[in-house]
Design an enzyme around this catalytic site. Structure first.
Site, mmCIF file in Angstrom:
data_model
loop_
_atom_site.group_PDB
_atom_site.id
_atom_site.type_symbol
_atom_site.label_atom_id
_atom_site.label_comp_id
_atom_site.label_asym_id
_atom_site.label_seq_id
_atom_site.Cartn_x
_atom_site.Cartn_y
_atom_site.Cartn_z
ATOM 1 N N ARG A 1 39.930 52.015 56.031
ATOM 2 C CA ARG A 1 39.907 51.348 54.727
ATOM 3 C C ARG A 1 40.845 52.073 53.771
ATOM 4 N NH1 ARG A 1 35.058 53.542 55.673
ATOM 5 N NH2 ARG A 1 34.234 51.479 56.163
ATOM 6 N N ASN B 1 43.861 61.914 57.180
ATOM 7 C CA ASN B 1 43.724 61.118 55.968
ATOM 8 C C ASN B 1 42.334 61.188 55.364
ATOM 9 O OD1 ASN B 1 44.258 58.645 54.110
ATOM 10 N ND2 ASN B 1 42.512 58.022 55.358
ATOM 11 N N TYR C 1 38.330 68.929 44.288
ATOM 12 C CA TYR C 1 39.228 68.103 45.099
ATOM 13 C C TYR C 1 40.682 68.537 44.912
ATOM 14 C CZ TYR C 1 41.855 63.869 46.412
ATOM 15 O OH TYR C 1 42.765 62.982 46.954
ATOM 16 N N LYS D 1 43.194 70.125 47.725
ATOM 17 C CA LYS D 1 44.482 69.534 48.082
ATOM 18 C C LYS D 1 45.619 70.538 47.884
ATOM 19 C CE LYS D 1 43.184 65.414 49.376
ATOM 20 N NZ LYS D 1 43.276 65.004 50.799
ATOM 21 N N THR E 1 43.782 50.147 45.840
ATOM 22 C CA THR E 1 42.936 49.843 46.994
ATOM 23 C C THR E 1 41.739 49.023 46.535
ATOM 24 O OG1 THR E 1 41.448 51.752 46.837
ATOM 25 C CG2 THR E 1 43.570 52.106 47.950
#
Length: 253
Positions: A19, A82, A148, A152, A182
């Site tokens: 997705r 991903n 987060y 990253k 998205t």
């Protein structure tokens, strides 16, 4: 010189490839002729790709996933890490466990998957390619998703380190992805009007599509990028205009 994205028959694993951005990546590799295996914690179907349930934070499940791909297809040529993400949570309100789980998913899980893949790729004559899906959040302040962003940033560092350790057999690169439209964009930007307003802040005037991110992943995995390793390709439509430009009331001369 013939220039082409030749991935015909390559065996590719896309984590979280069912997705959003991950689906765009899966479709891009399928369009390039690859055999694609996707994984996620919850079952899902993607036309043309096979699916294996896997929690990429679990070392045993990851080992079984990679071993199953090699058993079924005889090789593993490309991995796209991903799977990731984070809900909005202010750093002083979120629990230590929340922060730990975010770092685990966005930094340690890609390392787990990469380790398992590298063990296979090092034995293959053609080696392999690993693409980590990072974020612009690792390169600028990330209020509301601080853990987060930190994870990253760590993923970018991990990418460059693994590229050195695992060369010359395995190339390791990353995509620093900006804002993508998205099915979950409304969770981040609100209504359609909010999404359009956010899009106007991007120099290219729009959010990326998942397929555009996928095309960049295919490029990094393809022979066209055969001398690219340890790199982070920024995919953000030109980035963000400095805040002072909208605050200033004069014109530069």
């Amino acid at each position: 010189m013939l220039v082409e994205l030749d991935l015909d028959g390559a065996v590719v694993l896309v984590t979280g490839g069912v997705r959003g951005v991950g689906l765009g990546i899966t479709r891009a590799f399928l369009s390039a002729g690859a055999v694609v295996v996707t994984c996620a914690r919850r079952p899902a179907e993607v036309d043309g790709a096979s699916f294996v349930p896997c929690d990429v934070r679990d070392a045993d499940q990851v080992s079984e996933l990679v071993a199953g791909i090699v058993t079924g297809h005889g090789r593993l040529d490309v991995v796209v890490n991903n799977a990731g993400g984070a809900p909005f949570a202010l750093a002083d309100k979120a629990s230590p466990r929340f922060h730990s789980r975010i770092v685990e998913l966005n930094l340690l899980a890609p390392l787990l998957v990469s380790q398992a893949a590298n063990a296979v790729m090092q034995t293959q004559a053609s080696g392999g390619s690993i693409v980590n899906v990072s974020s612009v959040s690792g390169r600028r302040p990330s209020p509301g998703t601080a853990a987060y962003g930190a994870a990253k940033a760590g993923l970018d560092s991990l990418t460059s380190s693994l590229a050195v350790e695992w060369a010359p057999k395995v190339r390791v690169n990353a995509l620093a992805v900006g804002m993508v439209r998205t099915e979950q964009s409304h969770l981040h930007y609100g209504s359609e009007a909010g999404i359009e307003a956010v899009a106007r802040t991007v120099p290219l005037g729009r959010l990326a599509s998942p397929d555009e991110v996928g095309a960049c992943a295919v490029f990094l995995a393809s022979p066209l990028a055969s001398y690219v390793s340890g790199a982070t390709l920024v995919v953000h439509g030109g980035g963000e205009a400095p805040a002072f430009l909208t605050a200033a009331d004069g014109e530069s001369s």
